[in-house]
Scaffold this motif. Structure first.
Motif, short mmCIF file in Angstrom:
data_model
loop_
_atom_site.label_atom_id
_atom_site.label_comp_id
_atom_site.label_asym_id
_atom_site.label_seq_id
_atom_site.Cartn_x
_atom_site.Cartn_y
_atom_site.Cartn_z
N ASP A 12 13.66 -38.76 2.59
CA ASP A 12 12.98 -39.05 3.29
C ASP A 12 12.49 -37.79 4.45
O ASP A 12 11.37 -37.57 4.38
CB ASP A 12 13.73 -40.56 4.24
CG ASP A 12 14.93 -40.21 4.85
OD1 ASP A 12 15.25 -38.92 5.14
OD2 ASP A 12 14.76 -40.02 6.57
N VAL A 13 13.69 -36.74 3.80
CA VAL A 13 13.71 -35.08 4.46
C VAL A 13 12.84 -34.59 3.96
O VAL A 13 11.81 -34.01 4.26
CB VAL A 13 14.77 -34.80 5.17
CG1 VAL A 13 14.89 -33.22 5.71
CG2 VAL A 13 15.53 -35.33 6.12
N THR A 14 13.24 -34.77 2.53
CA THR A 14 12.38 -34.17 1.24
C THR A 14 11.00 -34.14 1.63
O THR A 14 10.28 -33.41 1.73
CB THR A 14 12.50 -34.44 0.55
OG1 THR A 14 13.64 -33.94 0.26
CG2 THR A 14 11.51 -33.48 -1.03
N LEU A 49 16.14 -32.01 11.08
CA LEU A 49 16.33 -32.20 9.92
C LEU A 49 15.84 -31.05 8.90
O LEU A 49 16.44 -29.91 8.50
CB LEU A 49 16.77 -33.15 9.08
CG LEU A 49 18.14 -33.96 10.22
CD1 LEU A 49 18.09 -35.21 9.63
CD2 LEU A 49 19.38 -32.98 10.25
N ALA A 50 14.53 -31.45 8.81
CA ALA A 50 13.98 -30.86 8.17
C ALA A 50 13.47 -29.59 8.59
O ALA A 50 13.22 -28.73 7.84
CB ALA A 50 11.76 -32.01 7.83
N LEU A 51 12.65 -29.03 9.96
CA LEU A 51 12.96 -27.93 10.43
C LEU A 51 14.21 -26.95 9.92
O LEU A 51 13.78 -25.65 9.16
CB LEU A 51 12.22 -28.03 12.03
CG LEU A 51 10.89 -29.18 11.72
CD1 LEU A 51 10.69 -28.88 13.58
CD2 LEU A 51 9.45 -27.99 11.17
N GLU A 52 14.80 -27.23 10.25
CA GLU A 52 16.20 -26.95 10.44
C GLU A 52 16.03 -26.59 9.16
O GLU A 52 16.87 -25.24 8.07
CB GLU A 52 16.83 -27.61 10.54
CG GLU A 52 18.44 -26.23 10.72
CD GLU A 52 18.09 -25.06 11.49
OE1 GLU A 52 18.97 -23.99 11.00
OE2 GLU A 52 17.41 -25.24 12.61
N THR A 53 16.39 -27.33 7.31
CA THR A 53 16.23 -27.06 6.40
C THR A 53 15.45 -26.06 5.93
O THR A 53 16.23 -24.67 5.33
CB THR A 53 15.65 -27.98 5.33
OG1 THR A 53 17.03 -29.33 5.77
CG2 THR A 53 15.97 -27.74 4.14
N MET A 54 13.94 -26.07 6.45
CA MET A 54 13.08 -25.29 5.72
C MET A 54 13.21 -23.60 6.23
O MET A 54 12.96 -22.54 5.72
CB MET A 54 11.71 -25.17 6.45
CG MET A 54 11.37 -27.10 6.12
SD MET A 54 9.17 -27.12 6.36
CE MET A 54 8.28 -25.74 5.69
#
Length: 222
Positions: A12-14, A49-54
């Motif tokens: 879902d984060v992907t 989580l998504a923003l931090e991964t990016m």
């Protein structure tokens, strides 16, 4: 010493990352987290989580830590005392230095995005494509203050009160010329050549400056 294992990114984060990349690819400014979470219909902790991964992948800049909520400059106030020529003059001062920094500091991921953004995608307007390209360079400079100054400057320049009308339609030839100039900048950055990147950016903006001056004074160039 054993390397620390990076946490796996859930599906879902992907998917969220894919959606955010699509927004950025269209030249859209990401809204604040709360609004973005509502827009994407997700919980804020998933969005973070998504923003931090990016950010870890250098696809997004780190957020600015604000010491107060009262900026010294407000774009609405600045617009009242400036004009389109002053905006491009300041861009000529700032952006060649940004291109120079990007040639030294941009990550491989950022360079790939810069090379891709140098050509206006199908279905993307000339203005949005231009802003997206230059914003990528500012975010890739490794200097958050320069990136913030650039964002403020473009916000002032995009105000409708500073709009400079054009007598002719935007042709494919003009877009191709702009893209060619963007590619020269991008290729210099990819080659890690700060001198060439700075020179290519300055030449590009000088041409834009002449175009604006011609539109403001059509009788002098007729």
């Amino acid at each position: 010493m054993a390397r620390t294992r990076q946490p796996e990114v859930s599906n879902d984060v992907t998917r969220l990352i894919t959606q955010i990349r699509a927004m950025i690819g269209k030249g859209e400014e990401l809204p604040p987290e709360r609004l973005l979470a509502d827009q994407l219909k997700v919980k804020r902790h998933r969005l973070r989580l998504a923003l931090e991964t990016m950010r870890d992948a250098a696809e997004l800049p780190r957020p600015i830590i604000r010491r107060n909520d009262s900026p010294v400059l407000k774009s609405d106030v600045v617009v009242q005392g400036t004009n389109a020529l002053e905006v491009i003059e300041l861009r000529i001062v700032l952006e060649p230095a940004i291109a120079r920094l990007a040639a030294v500091r941009a990550s491989p991921v950022q360079i790939a995005k810069i090379l891709e953004a140098a050509t206006t995608p199908q279905g993307v307007t000339r203005t949005i494509g231009d802003i997206a390209f230059h914003k990528l360079l500012a975010d890739s400079s490794g200097n958050q203050l320069a990136a913030s100054l650039y964002a403020f400057l473009r916000r002032v320049g995009s105000d409708h009160r500073l709009h400079v009308p054009t007598a002719s339609a935007i042709t494919s030839e003009r877009i191709q010329q702009r893209d060619q100039e963007h590619r020269a900048i991008a290729e210099a950055i990819a080659a890690r050549s700060p001198d060439a990147a700075e020179q290519a950016m300055r030449q590009h903006l000088r041409r834009v400056q002449r175009e604006i001056a011609d539109r403001l004074n059509p009788l002098e160039t007729a």
